[in-house]
Write a protein that holds these residues in place. Structure first.
Motif, PDB file in Angstrom:
ATOM      1  N   GLY A  99       0.768  -1.233   0.000  1.00 41.97           N
ATOM      2  CA  GLY A  99       0.000   0.000   0.000  1.00 41.97           C
ATOM      3  C   GLY A  99       0.803   1.289   0.000  1.00 41.97           C
ATOM      4  N   SER A 100       2.120   1.196   0.199  1.00 43.53           N
ATOM      5  CA  SER A 100       2.921   2.416   0.313  1.00 43.53           C
ATOM      6  C   SER A 100       2.956   3.191  -0.998  1.00 43.53           C
ATOM      7  CB  SER A 100       4.353   2.068   0.728  1.00 43.53           C
ATOM      8  OG  SER A 100       5.147   3.238   0.761  1.00 43.53           O
ATOM      9  N   GLN A 101       2.964   4.506  -0.878  1.00 43.17           N
ATOM     10  CA  GLN A 101       3.106   5.373  -2.045  1.00 43.17           C
ATOM     11  C   GLN A 101       4.510   5.966  -2.135  1.00 43.17           C
ATOM     12  OE1 GLN A 101      -0.191   8.146  -2.033  1.00 43.17           O
ATOM     13  NE2 GLN A 101      -1.692   6.511  -1.809  1.00 43.17           N
ATOM     14  N   ARG A 102       5.419   5.399  -1.349  1.00 45.13           N
ATOM     15  CA  ARG A 102       6.816   5.819  -1.417  1.00 45.13           C
ATOM     16  C   ARG A 102       7.529   4.964  -2.469  1.00 45.13           C
ATOM     17  NH1 ARG A 102       8.044   8.785   3.342  1.00 45.13           N
ATOM     18  NH2 ARG A 102      10.257   8.514   2.933  1.00 45.13           N
ATOM     19  N   ALA A 103       8.285   5.588  -3.348  1.00 49.75           N
ATOM     20  CA  ALA A 103       8.925   4.878  -4.457  1.00 49.75           C
ATOM     21  C   ALA A 103       9.835   3.767  -3.969  1.00 49.75           C
ATOM     22  CB  ALA A 103       9.701   5.873  -5.322  1.00 49.75           C
ATOM     23  N   SER A 104      10.489   3.971  -2.836  1.00 48.73           N
ATOM     24  CA  SER A 104      11.443   2.991  -2.327  1.00 48.73           C
ATOM     25  C   SER A 104      10.782   1.692  -1.878  1.00 48.73           C
ATOM     26  CB  SER A 104      12.249   3.593  -1.170  1.00 48.73           C
ATOM     27  OG  SER A 104      11.392   3.993  -0.111  1.00 48.73           O
ATOM     28  N   TRP A 105       9.463   1.693  -1.713  1.00 48.69           N
ATOM     29  CA  TRP A 105       8.762   0.484  -1.278  1.00 48.69           C
ATOM     30  C   TRP A 105       8.347  -0.400  -2.445  1.00 48.69           C
ATOM     31  CZ3 TRP A 105       6.427  -0.579   3.893  1.00 48.69           C
ATOM     32  CH2 TRP A 105       7.030   0.196   4.896  1.00 48.69           C
ATOM     33  N   GLY A 106       8.517   0.084  -3.665  1.00 47.54           N
ATOM     34  CA  GLY A 106       8.297  -0.743  -4.851  1.00 47.54           C
ATOM     35  C   GLY A 106       6.855  -1.095  -5.145  1.00 47.54           C
ATOM     36  N   CYS A 107       5.929  -0.226  -4.775  1.00 48.47           N
ATOM     37  CA  CYS A 107       4.510  -0.545  -4.972  1.00 48.47           C
ATOM     38  C   CYS A 107       3.872   0.262  -6.095  1.00 48.47           C
ATOM     39  CB  CYS A 107       3.743  -0.318  -3.677  1.00 48.47           C
ATOM     40  SG  CYS A 107       4.249  -1.428  -2.341  1.00 48.47           S
ATOM     41  N   ALA A 108       4.677   0.982  -6.866  1.00 52.88           N
ATOM     42  CA  ALA A 108       4.127   1.770  -7.974  1.00 52.88           C
ATOM     43  C   ALA A 108       3.452   0.836  -8.976  1.00 52.88           C
ATOM     44  CB  ALA A 108       5.232   2.566  -8.651  1.00 52.88           C
ATOM     45  N   GLY A 109       2.331   1.270  -9.493  1.00 49.73           N
ATOM     46  CA  GLY A 109       1.632   0.489 -10.510  1.00 49.73           C
ATOM     47  C   GLY A 109       0.812  -0.667  -9.972  1.00 49.73           C
ATOM     48  N   THR A 110       0.585  -0.689  -8.661  1.00 51.27           N
ATOM     49  CA  THR A 110      -0.194  -1.792  -8.090  1.00 51.27           C
ATOM     50  C   THR A 110      -1.611  -1.357  -7.705  1.00 51.27           C
ATOM     51  OG1 THR A 110       0.691  -1.381  -5.862  1.00 51.27           O
ATOM     52  CG2 THR A 110       1.868  -2.978  -7.233  1.00 51.27           C
ATOM     53  N   GLY A 111      -2.076  -0.297  -8.296  1.00 49.06           N
ATOM     54  CA  GLY A 111      -3.475   0.077  -8.094  1.00 49.06           C
ATOM     55  C   GLY A 111      -3.690   1.130  -7.034  1.00 49.06           C
ATOM     56  N   THR A 112      -4.903   1.602  -6.965  1.00 49.47           N
ATOM     57  CA  THR A 112      -5.296   2.634  -6.024  1.00 49.47           C
ATOM     58  C   THR A 112      -5.649   2.008  -4.678  1.00 49.47           C
ATOM     59  OG1 THR A 112      -7.645   2.491  -6.563  1.00 49.47           O
ATOM     60  CG2 THR A 112      -6.277   3.921  -7.964  1.00 49.47           C
TER      61      THR A 112
END
Length: 290
Positions: A42-55
């Motif tokens: 659920g993180s919106q921090r780039a370092s957590w690697g969750c970009a592109g996984t939905g809202t």
């Protein structure tokens, strides 16, 4: 021939004894529980690697889908933003309870809560949650060995009161969890501590993101992290049965199994399914709680 008569001696009382035969009580009928574990990314921090996984709503809808279609009554969630958890609870409706514990970054022992967003973005905390229908009690965080410098991940439990079972949420430190000492392992201590905690409960289920493959996987250089008495690898082997043991389906998009649900209770069925809204797969363990 005359029948023999019972002779009662003077001064002696004759007692007729009626023996009470106990009626066996019926065994308590098991209560079925569908327990879900999912790292929501659920993180919106780039370092957590969750970009592109939905809202956030996409991720909430995954949980709601399994509540409706797979009759999930409790969930162990990792990497969930606190505001998103609040939104999930409002959409699940009445009768649901939650317990939340935040992730923290430790810098030489000085800890600060992780936020869901980058600096200047969302400031709500990110952590792990236990969500239960039909009552929760005794929510408690337990201290486990964590990196002096690096990401600190909580371990906490709560009792699902209708089933009278202790539920615990796990998120272990992965390899290289301390940037100052990248060769140091923490998961071995954490697993031993978790084993000691859960062994104190007669009815227990625990799961989450363990960041390590099963101890019997060929080529698993970190198999030594698993302590005796946690992972029961077969009949007569001390420990807890794992939801997907034997099938051992992948639980991560990288093609490996690192998410688990264990329980002391009787296994009914296990489901594992990928989601477009996380790099981790959903695991659902159906157990009969007695």
């Amino acid at each position: 021939m005359k029948p023999k008569l019972l002779r009662v001696l003077p001064g002696v009382l004759s007692l007729a004894l009626t023996l009470a035969v106990p009626i066996p009580s019926a065994a308590a009928e098991p209560k079925n529980l569908q327990l879900m574990s999912w790292n929501m990314c659920g993180s919106q921090r780039a370092s957590w690697g969750c970009a592109g996984t939905g809202t956030p709503q996409n991720k909430i809808d995954v949980v709601k889908f399994h509540v409706t279609d797979n009759f999930v009554q409790a969930a162990l969630l990792q990497e969930v933003c606190e505001n998103d958890l609040t939104l999930l609870m409002s959409q699940l409706g009445s009768g649901w309870s939650r317990s939340f514990q935040p992730y923290q970054w430790s810098q030489d022992g000085s800890r600060a809560n992780n936020t869901c967003g980058e600096s200047g973005g969302r400031t709500d905390r990110i952590g792990t949650a236990i969500v239960v229908k039909a009552g929760m009690s005794g929510a408690q965080a337990y201290s486990t060995t964590q990196p002096w410098t690096g990401q600190n991940r909580p371990f906490h439990c709560a009792t699902a009161t209708y089933w009278n079972i202790r539920l615990c949420n796990v998120h272990l430190t992965p390899a290289h969890g301390n940037p100052d000492q990248p060769t140091w392992e923490y998961a071995d201590d954490q697993l031993a501590e978790i084993r000691n905690i859960v062994s104190g409960y007669p009815n227990v289920a625990f799961g989450g993101d363990f960041n390590v493959e099963p101890p019997y996987f060929a080529g698993n250089a970190r198999s030594w992290l698993w302590p005796t008495g946690l992972y029961s690898t077969g009949p007569g082997v001390a420990g807890y049965a794992e939801c997907d043991q034997g099938a051992d389906r992948d639980t991560h998009d990288g093609g490996y199994k690192i998410d688990y649900v264990f329980s002391s209770e009787t296994r009914r069925w296990c489901a594992v399914g990928a989601s477009a809204y996380s790099d981790h797969h959903v695991v659902i363990y159906s157990i009969a709680v007695t």
